[in-house]
Design a protein around this motif. Structure first.
Motif, PDB file in Angstrom:
ATOM      1  N   TYR A 121       9.676  34.404 -16.348  1.00  0.00           N
ATOM      2  CA  TYR A 121       9.856  33.048 -15.847  1.00  0.00           C
ATOM      3  C   TYR A 121       9.035  32.826 -14.579  1.00  0.00           C
ATOM      4  O   TYR A 121       8.868  33.730 -13.773  1.00  0.00           O
ATOM      5  CB  TYR A 121      11.325  32.782 -15.515  1.00  0.00           C
ATOM      6  CG  TYR A 121      12.219  32.696 -16.730  1.00  0.00           C
ATOM      7  CD1 TYR A 121      12.325  31.518 -17.460  1.00  0.00           C
ATOM      8  CD2 TYR A 121      12.956  33.792 -17.149  1.00  0.00           C
ATOM      9  CE1 TYR A 121      13.143  31.435 -18.573  1.00  0.00           C
ATOM     10  CE2 TYR A 121      13.778  33.727 -18.259  1.00  0.00           C
ATOM     11  CZ  TYR A 121      13.868  32.550 -18.960  1.00  0.00           C
ATOM     12  OH  TYR A 121      14.679  32.467 -20.066  1.00  0.00           O
ATOM     13  N   SER A 122       8.546  31.605 -14.423  1.00  0.00           N
ATOM     14  CA  SER A 122       7.920  31.175 -13.174  1.00  0.00           C
ATOM     15  C   SER A 122       8.804  30.116 -12.556  1.00  0.00           C
ATOM     16  O   SER A 122       9.328  29.242 -13.252  1.00  0.00           O
ATOM     17  CB  SER A 122       6.530  30.585 -13.430  1.00  0.00           C
ATOM     18  OG  SER A 122       5.656  31.559 -13.932  1.00  0.00           O
ATOM     19  N   LEU A 123       8.965  30.183 -11.243  1.00  0.00           N
ATOM     20  CA  LEU A 123       9.793  29.224 -10.516  1.00  0.00           C
ATOM     21  C   LEU A 123       8.895  28.202  -9.843  1.00  0.00           C
ATOM     22  O   LEU A 123       7.860  28.555  -9.278  1.00  0.00           O
ATOM     23  CB  LEU A 123      10.637  29.955  -9.470  1.00  0.00           C
ATOM     24  CG  LEU A 123      11.821  29.209  -8.883  1.00  0.00           C
ATOM     25  CD1 LEU A 123      12.875  28.973  -9.957  1.00  0.00           C
ATOM     26  CD2 LEU A 123      12.437  30.009  -7.740  1.00  0.00           C
ATOM     27  N   GLY A 124       9.259  26.933  -9.928  1.00  0.00           N
ATOM     28  CA  GLY A 124       8.461  25.882  -9.312  1.00  0.00           C
ATOM     29  C   GLY A 124       9.281  24.630  -9.087  1.00  0.00           C
ATOM     30  O   GLY A 124      10.511  24.656  -9.148  1.00  0.00           O
ATOM     31  N   PHE A 125       8.575  23.520  -8.831  1.00  0.00           N
ATOM     32  CA  PHE A 125       9.227  22.243  -8.549  1.00  0.00           C
ATOM     33  C   PHE A 125       8.714  21.183  -9.524  1.00  0.00           C
ATOM     34  O   PHE A 125       7.503  21.060  -9.732  1.00  0.00           O
ATOM     35  CB  PHE A 125       8.931  21.784  -7.119  1.00  0.00           C
ATOM     36  CG  PHE A 125       9.437  22.737  -6.070  1.00  0.00           C
ATOM     37  CD1 PHE A 125      10.771  22.727  -5.694  1.00  0.00           C
ATOM     38  CD2 PHE A 125       8.582  23.635  -5.462  1.00  0.00           C
ATOM     39  CE1 PHE A 125      11.240  23.607  -4.730  1.00  0.00           C
ATOM     40  CE2 PHE A 125       9.038  24.518  -4.505  1.00  0.00           C
ATOM     41  CZ  PHE A 125      10.371  24.503  -4.139  1.00  0.00           C
ATOM     42  N   LEU A 126       9.629  20.433 -10.083  1.00  0.00           N
ATOM     43  CA  LEU A 126       9.265  19.345 -10.988  1.00  0.00           C
ATOM     44  C   LEU A 126       8.613  18.226 -10.185  1.00  0.00           C
ATOM     45  O   LEU A 126       9.151  17.768  -9.186  1.00  0.00           O
ATOM     46  CB  LEU A 126      10.519  18.813 -11.690  1.00  0.00           C
ATOM     47  CG  LEU A 126      10.325  17.584 -12.583  1.00  0.00           C
ATOM     48  CD1 LEU A 126       9.502  17.942 -13.812  1.00  0.00           C
ATOM     49  CD2 LEU A 126      11.674  17.012 -12.993  1.00  0.00           C
ATOM     50  N   THR A 127       7.428  17.808 -10.623  1.00  0.00           N
ATOM     51  CA  THR A 127       6.756  16.695  -9.953  1.00  0.00           C
ATOM     52  C   THR A 127       6.651  15.460 -10.836  1.00  0.00           C
ATOM     53  O   THR A 127       6.593  14.345 -10.339  1.00  0.00           O
ATOM     54  CB  THR A 127       5.335  17.094  -9.490  1.00  0.00           C
ATOM     55  OG1 THR A 127       4.595  17.556 -10.613  1.00  0.00           O
ATOM     56  CG2 THR A 127       5.397  18.183  -8.435  1.00  0.00           C
ATOM     57  N   LYS A 128       6.656  15.657 -12.154  1.00  0.00           N
ATOM     58  CA  LYS A 128       6.495  14.507 -13.047  1.00  0.00           C
ATOM     59  C   LYS A 128       6.958  14.863 -14.453  1.00  0.00           C
ATOM     60  O   LYS A 128       6.763  15.978 -14.912  1.00  0.00           O
ATOM     61  CB  LYS A 128       5.007  14.106 -13.087  1.00  0.00           C
ATOM     62  CG  LYS A 128       4.699  12.834 -13.818  1.00  0.00           C
ATOM     63  CD  LYS A 128       4.931  11.629 -12.946  1.00  0.00           C
ATOM     64  CE  LYS A 128       4.489  10.359 -13.635  1.00  0.00           C
ATOM     65  NZ  LYS A 128       4.829   9.170 -12.885  1.00  0.00           N
ATOM     66  N   GLU A 129       7.590  13.889 -15.112  1.00  0.00           N
ATOM     67  CA  GLU A 129       7.898  13.986 -16.540  1.00  0.00           C
ATOM     68  C   GLU A 129       7.129  12.872 -17.239  1.00  0.00           C
ATOM     69  O   GLU A 129       7.155  11.730 -16.793  1.00  0.00           O
ATOM     70  CB  GLU A 129       9.393  13.807 -16.796  1.00  0.00           C
ATOM     71  CG  GLU A 129      10.241  14.974 -16.356  1.00  0.00           C
ATOM     72  CD  GLU A 129      11.665  14.869 -16.873  1.00  0.00           C
ATOM     73  OE1 GLU A 129      11.879  15.129 -18.066  1.00  0.00           O
ATOM     74  OE2 GLU A 129      12.547  14.509 -16.083  1.00  0.00           O
ATOM     75  N   PHE A 130       6.424  13.203 -18.318  1.00  0.00           N
ATOM     76  CA  PHE A 130       5.654  12.192 -19.036  1.00  0.00           C
ATOM     77  C   PHE A 130       5.481  12.633 -20.480  1.00  0.00           C
ATOM     78  O   PHE A 130       5.981  13.695 -20.883  1.00  0.00           O
ATOM     79  CB  PHE A 130       4.298  11.936 -18.354  1.00  0.00           C
ATOM     80  CG  PHE A 130       3.437  13.159 -18.191  1.00  0.00           C
ATOM     81  CD1 PHE A 130       2.386  13.400 -19.060  1.00  0.00           C
ATOM     82  CD2 PHE A 130       3.672  14.056 -17.151  1.00  0.00           C
ATOM     83  CE1 PHE A 130       1.580  14.510 -18.908  1.00  0.00           C
ATOM     84  CE2 PHE A 130       2.870  15.172 -17.000  1.00  0.00           C
ATOM     85  CZ  PHE A 130       1.823  15.407 -17.874  1.00  0.00           C
ATOM     86  N   THR A 131       4.807  11.809 -21.270  1.00  0.00           N
ATOM     87  CA  THR A 131       4.582  12.145 -22.674  1.00  0.00           C
ATOM     88  C   THR A 131       3.089  12.278 -22.941  1.00  0.00           C
ATOM     89  O   THR A 131       2.269  11.635 -22.276  1.00  0.00           O
ATOM     90  CB  THR A 131       5.164  11.070 -23.620  1.00  0.00           C
ATOM     91  OG1 THR A 131       4.571   9.808 -23.308  1.00  0.00           O
ATOM     92  CG2 THR A 131       6.676  10.980 -23.488  1.00  0.00           C
ATOM     93  N   VAL A 132       2.761  13.110 -23.898  1.00  0.00           N
ATOM     94  CA  VAL A 132       1.378  13.317 -24.335  1.00  0.00           C
ATOM     95  C   VAL A 132       1.335  13.079 -25.832  1.00  0.00           C
ATOM     96  O   VAL A 132       2.197  13.574 -26.571  1.00  0.00           O
ATOM     97  CB  VAL A 132       0.900  14.743 -24.001  1.00  0.00           C
ATOM     98  CG1 VAL A 132      -0.468  15.015 -24.616  1.00  0.00           C
ATOM     99  CG2 VAL A 132       0.845  14.958 -22.505  1.00  0.00           C
ATOM    100  N   ASP A 133       0.347  12.324 -26.279  1.00  0.00           N
ATOM    101  CA  ASP A 133       0.193  12.067 -27.706  1.00  0.00           C
ATOM    102  C   ASP A 133      -1.110  12.718 -28.180  1.00  0.00           C
ATOM    103  O   ASP A 133      -2.202  12.293 -27.805  1.00  0.00           O
ATOM    104  CB  ASP A 133       0.165  10.565 -27.979  1.00  0.00           C
ATOM    105  CG  ASP A 133       0.321  10.244 -29.463  1.00  0.00           C
ATOM    106  OD1 ASP A 133       0.112  11.159 -30.292  1.00  0.00           O
ATOM    107  OD2 ASP A 133       0.645   9.095 -29.790  1.00  0.00           O
TER     108      ASP A 133
END
Length: 197
Positions: A121-133
């Motif tokens: 596992y890598s630990l980090g911080f969420l900066t953005k949630e988005f979708t990719v098509d």
């Protein structure tokens, strides 16, 4: 021996913290000293006056920028300052880093994230949630900032949301984990449900 070791681990962090504060106060006093010597007409400025002045200025700027007029004035000032080439290269990254850790900022770090990879596992911080098509319909992905050198350098990892786990620790606790090299991790981590993120 045990008492000495216990005392060592209590006094050293305390000493380092006090020494850092005294050093910072000295630096600020050295910067504001000439101004006060000129204004007050004295040879020696009281110790700590620079820190009090700096705290007062920060409080005043904060009070001004919380109202609409002050916010517009600050945005206009920043707009012109960012036109200066050298200033822009220093100011913009520093501001983005500071703002990222601000709890009131909607664009800052939102959650602590653990990303499952091939090596663990890598630990980090969420900066953005988005979708990719990619032609097969929208896929939920997340952008995660993973610090690699203290907190100011790191990698941005974009991965499927299904690979991301959201432990029940705050951003402040996550920062503490990075600053202590993982020693501040709790002995047991829970995971937050989707609607709490």
């Amino acid at each position: 021996r045990r008492s000495f070791i216990a005392g060592f681990f209590v006094t050293v962090p305390l000493f380092v913290s006090v020494a850092a504060f005294v050093w910072l106060a000295g630096v600020v006093d050295d910067l504001t000293g000439p101004f006060y010597r000129f204004v007050l007409g004295v040879d020696r400025v009281p110790w700590g006056l620079g820190i009090l002045t700096t705290a007062g200025v920060i409080l005043a700027v904060g009070a001004i920028t919380t109202n609409v007029l002050g916010k517009r004035l600050l945005q206009r000032t920043e707009y012109y300052l960012l036109k200066v080439p050298v200033f822009r290269t220093i100011y913009a990254p520093v501001k983005q880093l500071i703002v990222a850790f601000s709890p009131d900022n909607e664009f800052g770090f939102k959650r602590v994230v653990m990303i499952e990879g091939t090596n663990g596992y890598s630990l980090g911080f969420l900066t953005k949630e988005f979708t990719v098509d990619r032609g097969t319909g929208p896929e939920d992905v997340v952008a995660v900032y993973v610090p690699t050198n203290h907190l100011y350098l790191g990698d941005v990892v974009v991965c499927d949301r299904a690979r991301a786990l959201f432990p029940d620790i705050t951003v402040e606790e996550g920062i503490r984990v990075f600053l202590t090299g993982g020693m501040a991790l709790p002995s047991r981590l829970g995971s937050l449900p989707r609607h709490d993120i």
